[in-house]
Design a protein around this motif. Structure first.
Motif, PDB file in Angstrom:
ATOM      1  N   PHE A  85       0.764  -1.202  -0.012  1.00  0.00           N
ATOM      2  CA  PHE A  85       0.017  -0.077  -0.132  1.00  0.00           C
ATOM      3  C   PHE A  85       1.003   1.251  -0.047  1.00  0.00           C
ATOM      4  O   PHE A  85       0.502   2.140  -0.429  1.00  0.00           O
ATOM      5  CB  PHE A  85      -1.100  -0.029   1.091  1.00  0.00           C
ATOM      6  CG  PHE A  85      -2.198  -0.990   0.621  1.00  0.00           C
ATOM      7  CD1 PHE A  85      -3.364  -0.229   0.163  1.00  0.00           C
ATOM      8  CD2 PHE A  85      -2.128  -2.135   1.019  1.00  0.00           C
ATOM      9  CE1 PHE A  85      -4.378  -1.105  -0.231  1.00  0.00           C
ATOM     10  CE2 PHE A  85      -3.213  -3.009   0.556  1.00  0.00           C
ATOM     11  CZ  PHE A  85      -4.367  -2.476  -0.147  1.00  0.00           C
ATOM     12  N   LEU A  88       1.486   1.796  -3.445  1.00  0.00           N
ATOM     13  CA  LEU A  88       0.257   2.020  -4.048  1.00  0.00           C
ATOM     14  C   LEU A  88       0.221   3.848  -3.850  1.00  0.00           C
ATOM     15  O   LEU A  88       0.205   4.418  -4.935  1.00  0.00           O
ATOM     16  CB  LEU A  88      -0.894   1.243  -3.693  1.00  0.00           C
ATOM     17  CG  LEU A  88      -2.161   2.027  -4.223  1.00  0.00           C
ATOM     18  CD1 LEU A  88      -2.377   2.013  -5.533  1.00  0.00           C
ATOM     19  CD2 LEU A  88      -3.428   1.609  -3.112  1.00  0.00           C
ATOM     20  N   PHE A  89       0.337   4.229  -2.785  1.00  0.00           N
ATOM     21  CA  PHE A  89       0.192   5.696  -2.510  1.00  0.00           C
ATOM     22  C   PHE A  89       1.517   6.486  -3.058  1.00  0.00           C
ATOM     23  O   PHE A  89       1.059   7.440  -3.939  1.00  0.00           O
ATOM     24  CB  PHE A  89       0.316   5.794  -0.956  1.00  0.00           C
ATOM     25  CG  PHE A  89      -0.816   5.601  -0.119  1.00  0.00           C
ATOM     26  CD1 PHE A  89      -2.205   6.013  -0.425  1.00  0.00           C
ATOM     27  CD2 PHE A  89      -0.979   4.651   0.992  1.00  0.00           C
ATOM     28  CE1 PHE A  89      -3.314   5.627   0.080  1.00  0.00           C
ATOM     29  CE2 PHE A  89      -2.150   4.095   1.624  1.00  0.00           C
ATOM     30  CZ  PHE A  89      -3.243   4.671   1.246  1.00  0.00           C
ATOM     31  N   GLN A  91       2.882   5.596  -5.805  1.00  0.00           N
ATOM     32  CA  GLN A  91       2.900   5.567  -7.193  1.00  0.00           C
ATOM     33  C   GLN A  91       1.612   6.624  -7.447  1.00  0.00           C
ATOM     34  O   GLN A  91       1.623   7.207  -8.902  1.00  0.00           O
ATOM     35  CB  GLN A  91       2.195   4.068  -7.655  1.00  0.00           C
ATOM     36  CG  GLN A  91       3.326   3.083  -7.818  1.00  0.00           C
ATOM     37  CD  GLN A  91       2.670   1.896  -8.405  1.00  0.00           C
ATOM     38  OE1 GLN A  91       1.534   1.905  -9.080  1.00  0.00           O
ATOM     39  NE2 GLN A  91       3.513   0.920  -8.248  1.00  0.00           N
ATOM     40  N   SER A  92       0.833   6.890  -6.549  1.00  0.00           N
ATOM     41  CA  SER A  92      -0.338   7.784  -6.837  1.00  0.00           C
ATOM     42  C   SER A  92       0.199   9.275  -6.734  1.00  0.00           C
ATOM     43  O   SER A  92      -0.746  10.185  -6.929  1.00  0.00           O
ATOM     44  CB  SER A  92      -1.654   7.429  -5.999  1.00  0.00           C
ATOM     45  OG  SER A  92      -1.976   6.022  -6.094  1.00  0.00           O
ATOM     46  N   ILE A 110      -5.612  -5.491   6.763  1.00  0.00           N
ATOM     47  CA  ILE A 110      -6.179  -5.811   5.553  1.00  0.00           C
ATOM     48  C   ILE A 110      -5.517  -7.505   5.032  1.00  0.00           C
ATOM     49  O   ILE A 110      -4.138  -7.791   5.483  1.00  0.00           O
ATOM     50  CB  ILE A 110      -5.483  -4.989   4.158  1.00  0.00           C
ATOM     51  CG1 ILE A 110      -6.091  -3.508   4.351  1.00  0.00           C
ATOM     52  CG2 ILE A 110      -5.503  -5.538   2.809  1.00  0.00           C
ATOM     53  CD1 ILE A 110      -5.480  -2.500   3.374  1.00  0.00           C
ATOM     54  N   ASN A 111      -6.363  -8.321   4.511  1.00  0.00           N
ATOM     55  CA  ASN A 111      -6.235  -9.528   4.280  1.00  0.00           C
ATOM     56  C   ASN A 111      -4.940  -9.594   3.387  1.00  0.00           C
ATOM     57  O   ASN A 111      -4.884  -9.113   2.327  1.00  0.00           O
ATOM     58  CB  ASN A 111      -7.286 -10.264   3.757  1.00  0.00           C
ATOM     59  CG  ASN A 111      -7.068 -11.597   3.108  1.00  0.00           C
ATOM     60  OD1 ASN A 111      -6.726 -11.817   2.187  1.00  0.00           O
ATOM     61  ND2 ASN A 111      -7.454 -12.621   4.184  1.00  0.00           N
ATOM     62  N   ASN A 114      -5.716 -10.581  -0.321  1.00  0.00           N
ATOM     63  CA  ASN A 114      -6.058  -9.505  -1.119  1.00  0.00           C
ATOM     64  C   ASN A 114      -5.076  -8.448  -1.425  1.00  0.00           C
ATOM     65  O   ASN A 114      -5.134  -7.862  -2.611  1.00  0.00           O
ATOM     66  CB  ASN A 114      -7.367  -8.898  -0.250  1.00  0.00           C
ATOM     67  CG  ASN A 114      -8.527  -9.587  -0.274  1.00  0.00           C
ATOM     68  OD1 ASN A 114      -8.641 -10.530  -1.058  1.00  0.00           O
ATOM     69  ND2 ASN A 114      -9.375  -9.339   0.833  1.00  0.00           N
ATOM     70  N   LYS A 117      -2.996  -9.666  -4.272  1.00  0.00           N
ATOM     71  CA  LYS A 117      -3.781  -9.238  -5.503  1.00  0.00           C
ATOM     72  C   LYS A 117      -3.502  -7.800  -6.092  1.00  0.00           C
ATOM     73  O   LYS A 117      -3.529  -7.373  -7.021  1.00  0.00           O
ATOM     74  CB  LYS A 117      -5.531  -9.625  -5.409  1.00  0.00           C
ATOM     75  CG  LYS A 117      -5.474 -11.002  -5.484  1.00  0.00           C
ATOM     76  CD  LYS A 117      -6.935 -11.414  -5.075  1.00  0.00           C
ATOM     77  CE  LYS A 117      -7.092 -12.919  -5.201  1.00  0.00           C
ATOM     78  NZ  LYS A 117      -8.372 -13.535  -4.853  1.00  0.00           N
ATOM     79  N   VAL A 118      -3.757  -6.931  -5.036  1.00  0.00           N
ATOM     80  CA  VAL A 118      -3.365  -5.465  -5.056  1.00  0.00           C
ATOM     81  C   VAL A 118      -2.078  -5.315  -5.905  1.00  0.00           C
ATOM     82  O   VAL A 118      -1.840  -4.525  -6.775  1.00  0.00           O
ATOM     83  CB  VAL A 118      -3.872  -4.756  -4.021  1.00  0.00           C
ATOM     84  CG1 VAL A 118      -3.348  -3.207  -4.088  1.00  0.00           C
ATOM     85  CG2 VAL A 118      -5.244  -4.485  -3.643  1.00  0.00           C
ATOM     86  N   ARG A 121      -1.835  -5.878  -9.263  1.00  0.00           N
ATOM     87  CA  ARG A 121      -2.550  -4.807  -9.907  1.00  0.00           C
ATOM     88  C   ARG A 121      -1.788  -3.581 -10.188  1.00  0.00           C
ATOM     89  O   ARG A 121      -1.953  -2.754 -11.200  1.00  0.00           O
ATOM     90  CB  ARG A 121      -3.809  -4.504  -9.309  1.00  0.00           C
ATOM     91  CG  ARG A 121      -4.712  -3.083  -9.559  1.00  0.00           C
ATOM     92  CD  ARG A 121      -5.090  -3.118 -11.121  1.00  0.00           C
ATOM     93  NE  ARG A 121      -5.935  -2.155 -11.440  1.00  0.00           N
ATOM     94  CZ  ARG A 121      -5.183  -1.186 -12.088  1.00  0.00           C
ATOM     95  NH1 ARG A 121      -3.877  -1.144 -12.211  1.00  0.00           N
ATOM     96  NH2 ARG A 121      -5.831  -0.016 -12.499  1.00  0.00           N
ATOM     97  N   ILE A 122      -0.886  -3.179  -9.461  1.00  0.00           N
ATOM     98  CA  ILE A 122       0.059  -2.115  -9.320  1.00  0.00           C
ATOM     99  C   ILE A 122       1.249  -2.358  -9.867  1.00  0.00           C
ATOM    100  O   ILE A 122       2.337  -1.692  -9.533  1.00  0.00           O
ATOM    101  CB  ILE A 122       0.222  -1.120  -8.161  1.00  0.00           C
ATOM    102  CG1 ILE A 122       0.778  -2.278  -6.774  1.00  0.00           C
ATOM    103  CG2 ILE A 122      -1.334  -0.880  -7.522  1.00  0.00           C
ATOM    104  CD1 ILE A 122       1.220  -1.427  -5.573  1.00  0.00           C
ATOM    105  N   ASP A 123       1.569  -3.408 -10.618  1.00  0.00           N
ATOM    106  CA  ASP A 123       2.431  -3.802 -11.786  1.00  0.00           C
ATOM    107  C   ASP A 123       3.638  -4.261 -10.945  1.00  0.00           C
ATOM    108  O   ASP A 123       4.738  -4.586 -11.083  1.00  0.00           O
ATOM    109  CB  ASP A 123       3.216  -2.418 -12.156  1.00  0.00           C
ATOM    110  CG  ASP A 123       1.998  -1.776 -13.002  1.00  0.00           C
ATOM    111  OD1 ASP A 123       1.060  -2.368 -13.678  1.00  0.00           O
ATOM    112  OD2 ASP A 123       1.870  -0.514 -12.764  1.00  0.00           O
TER     113      ASP A 123
END
Lengths: 136, 136
Positions: A85, A88-89, A91-92, A110-111, A114, A117-118, A121-123
């Motif tokens: 995460f 993710l943040f 990258q955002s 957070i599991n 999951n 999988k995220v 999704r974020i490469d």
DNA sequence: TCATGCATTAGTATAGTACTAACGATATTA
DNA sequence: TAATATCGTTAGTACTATACTAATGCATGA
């Protein structure tokens, strides 16, 4: 307080991660060190440790506090979620230190499946913004 | 419990979102309805409402419980974050109902500005997996 | 009028978080 | 060796969040 599937609270999470990141094999952490790093008094830290012991994540011998295998596995899992995460943040466009703080608020909730999988999704970055590997 | 910048706990968040999503203009919710929807007894619900009132998110008149403007704004913000992360999880391959549950655990903890950035990163979907608009 | 339903109060309980005060053991050092 | 400091630990307090039961009070409809 707030719990996850793994049943740890925010401060229990903080303590687990501290033990995971600061312990160096032959130098397990001591209570005073944990307390001062967490900015709390030793009895407060002991209280957290006590709960973590009850849950089987931590053990203590001669004042040396360390993770059990279970605690080690949980810490790794939380760190994987954290770094996912955090990435993710970042990258955002969220600044690194904020990304880290934000991730720390949710990583223990957070599991991990999951989160994996995220991550995809974020490469699938190999490491977090600090350069630490995401998949242990 | 766990708090955010907005200072609401998990159950306070649940109650806010319930009020936001179930209230229909002329039919604000009543205590018993809130309690049964949240699967708690009326005194427990009243306790949550009391805290939300203190914080200025909710007001009650003649047994009618409704959001204040502040509460409405906070709910919208939490829903935006919720739908953003729900979309992220769904895009990542997490089944819809799990995505929703997972998002609900963290939506009240994440800064909305950071969530907006994440929304952009995941290709700015207009609506969440349930078809609700993400940006109010 | 009376029963039903709803809101509310009071009181109990548990978990999490954090504090101070005090105690005991060990270790350093003067 | 004796005094001091350090560390772990216990006991007790406090406050928030969460949820319960029991009881009270109010209003409305039968």
């Amino acid at each position: 307080m707030t719990k996850s599937t793994n049943n740890v609270s925010k401060r229990e999470r903080d303590c687990l991660i501290l033990l995971k990141e600061e312990s160096r094999g032959d130098f397990p952490m001591r209570l005073h060190e944990i307390a001062s790093t967490m900015h709390i008094k030793p009895p407060s830290a002991l209280n957290i440790i006590r709960r973590l012991k009850t849950k089987g994540f931590v053990e203590a011998q001669d004042g040396m506090i360390k993770l059990t295998d279970l605690g080690d596995r949980l810490s790794k899992s939380i760190l994987m979620v954290h770094r996912t995460f955090e990435s993710l943040f970042c990258q955002s466009g969220v600044p690194e230190s904020r990304a880290c703080r934000e991730a720390g608020e949710i990583d223990f909730l957070i599991n991990s499946e999951n989160a994996m999988k995220v991550l995809k999704r974020i490469d699938n970055p190999a490491s977090c913004p600090h350069g630490k590997p995401i998949k242990a």
